[in-house]
Enzyme design. Structure first.
Site, PDB file in Angstrom:
ATOM      1  N   GLY A   1     -11.068   4.465   3.542  1.00  0.00           N
ATOM      2  CA  GLY A   1     -12.371   3.845   3.831  1.00  0.00           C
ATOM      3  C   GLY A   1     -12.885   4.094   5.242  1.00  0.00           C
ATOM      4  O   GLY A   1     -14.091   3.964   5.494  1.00  0.00           O
TER       5      GLY A   1
ATOM      6  N   ASP B   1       0.847  -1.198   0.000  1.00  0.00           N
ATOM      7  CA  ASP B   1       0.000   0.000   0.000  1.00  0.00           C
ATOM      8  C   ASP B   1       0.884   1.251   0.000  1.00  0.00           C
ATOM      9  O   ASP B   1       1.788   1.377   0.832  1.00  0.00           O
ATOM     10  CB  ASP B   1      -0.853  -0.062   1.284  1.00  0.00           C
ATOM     11  CG  ASP B   1      -1.891   1.026   1.361  1.00  0.00           C
ATOM     12  OD1 ASP B   1      -2.428   1.412   0.314  1.00  0.00           O
ATOM     13  OD2 ASP B   1      -2.173   1.474   2.497  1.00  0.00           O
TER      14      ASP B   1
HETATM   15  O1  G3H Z   1      -4.179   3.154   1.988  1.00  0.00           O
HETATM   16  C1  G3H Z   1      -4.777   3.025   3.058  1.00  0.00           C
HETATM   17  C2  G3H Z   1      -6.106   3.524   3.236  1.00  0.00           C
HETATM   18  O2  G3H Z   1      -6.480   4.388   2.258  1.00  0.00           O
HETATM   19  C3  G3H Z   1      -6.634   3.628   4.615  1.00  0.00           C
HETATM   20  O3  G3H Z   1      -7.399   4.791   4.870  1.00  0.00           O
HETATM   21  O4  G3H Z   1      -7.012   4.907   7.310  1.00  0.00           O
HETATM   22  O5  G3H Z   1      -8.811   6.242   6.258  1.00  0.00           O
HETATM   23  O6  G3H Z   1      -9.043   3.786   6.422  1.00  0.00           O
HETATM   24  P1  G3H Z   1      -8.112   4.930   6.296  1.00  0.00           P
HETATM   25 ZN    ZN Z   2      -4.577   5.035   1.059  1.00  0.00          ZN
END
Ligand code: G3H
Ligand code: ZN
Length: 289
Positions: free
Chosen positions: A211, A83
């Site tokens: 999310g 990620d």
């Molecule tokens: O790449 C990771 C996500 O976009 C997580 O986002 O921490 O707002 O759930 P979040």
């Molecule tokens: Zn992200």
């Protein structure tokens, strides 16, 4: 079992649901995602950020995820994804380590530089059958903190840049700034009009970042509009920390770390299970071939 991310995404696309891409922070959260996947009968993506790699080490993470997937979640498909990889080197190390999907996030660079770096990654990754996620229009917010305050601005990606980027890089999945942010923020949202035109013009699977902090109703609507992967990080970190703080305050004399950590596994598992039901991936193992 560990599978290629392509199998998961194809199943989600064909059947109109989204796969959760869950950020893990430690062994406990890997176990929690795997246990939730088994309980829900749901496919899942386990994703690691560069800060998770710094904390646990790339080899340990790769081995832990594949061993847990094989032994704890033998009958549910799980994929391992990088990620927000920020450099060619990080991405290359993850490809060499056995990841089936990597995110090269060069979205803070000018578009032509983002395209160039992403193209280099795609060339190397595709030669090894690894999928690449690209990003246009940097997604703002914090990966590390749960800030409920308002962000000053949440910039949106430009449709023509997304179209050009996807065409020129040949990425497999696309992330773009559509109003959500990393962390939990009072003013983050999904700009559905932008999501709709992206889905009309760009045929590869769309990844919704940030999310956490988005209402269930909006998540459902985004899935109806064709979102196939939803990243969740902060909600899981919050679940872990709340559980740990709670058990520590109640058991100040505890001497066995496992007694303090067990409730964190249960808390993260519960949070992941809730997301799997919301995303419609629960009970969908049979849709993965
Ligand atoms: O790449 C990771 C996500 O976009 C997580 O986002 O921490 O707002 O759930 P979040
Ligand atoms: Zn992200």
């Amino acid at each position: 079992m560990l599978v290629h991310i392509k199998d998961l995404v194809q199943g989600a696309k064909k059947n109109g649901y989204a796969i959760g891409a869950f950020n893990i922070a430690n062994f406990e959260s890997v176990l929690a995602v795997a246990q939730a996947a088994v309980k829900a009968g749901s496919p899942a993506i386990i994703q690691v950020s560069e800060s998770a790699i710094q904390y646990m080490g790339l080899k340990p993470i790769t081995h832990i995820v594949s061993t847990v997937a094989k032994n704890v979640a033998a009958n549910v498909p799980i994929s391992l994804h990088l990620d927000h990889g920020s450099s060619f080197d990080t991405v290359f190390e993850c490809i060499s380590s056995g990841f089936t999907s990597v995110h090269i996030d060069a979205s803070s660079l000018p578009l032509d530089e983002n395209i160039n770096l992403t193209k280099q990654v795609v060339k190397v990754a595709h030669a090894r059958r690894v999928w690449v996620q690209g990003e246009v229009g940097a997604i703002v917010g914090s990966h590390e903190k749960n800030i409920k305050s308002k962000l000053k601005v949440i910039p949106l990606a430009k449709l023509d840049e997304i179209i050009q980027f996807v065409k020129q890089t040949r990425v497999d999945t696309i992330a773009a700034a559509i109003g959500t942010a990393h962390g939990i923020h009072a003013n983050e949202d999904i700009v559905f009009s932008l999501l709709k035109v992206i889905k009309d013009k760009v045929k590869i699977p769309f990844v919704l970042h940030g999310g956490s902090g988005i209402s269930d109703a909006k998540i459902r609507k985004a899935i109806k509009q064709g979102v196939n992967i939803i990243n969740v990080g902060t909600d899981l970190k919050v679940a872990f920390c709340r559980a740990l703080i709670g058990v520590c305050l109640k058991n100040k004399q505890e001497t066995d770390p496992r007694n303090l950590l067990k409730p964190t596994i249960a808390a993260v598992e519960k949070a992941v299970l809730g997301k799997m039901k919301l995303f419609g991936s629960a009970g969908r193992v049979a849709t993965i071939s």
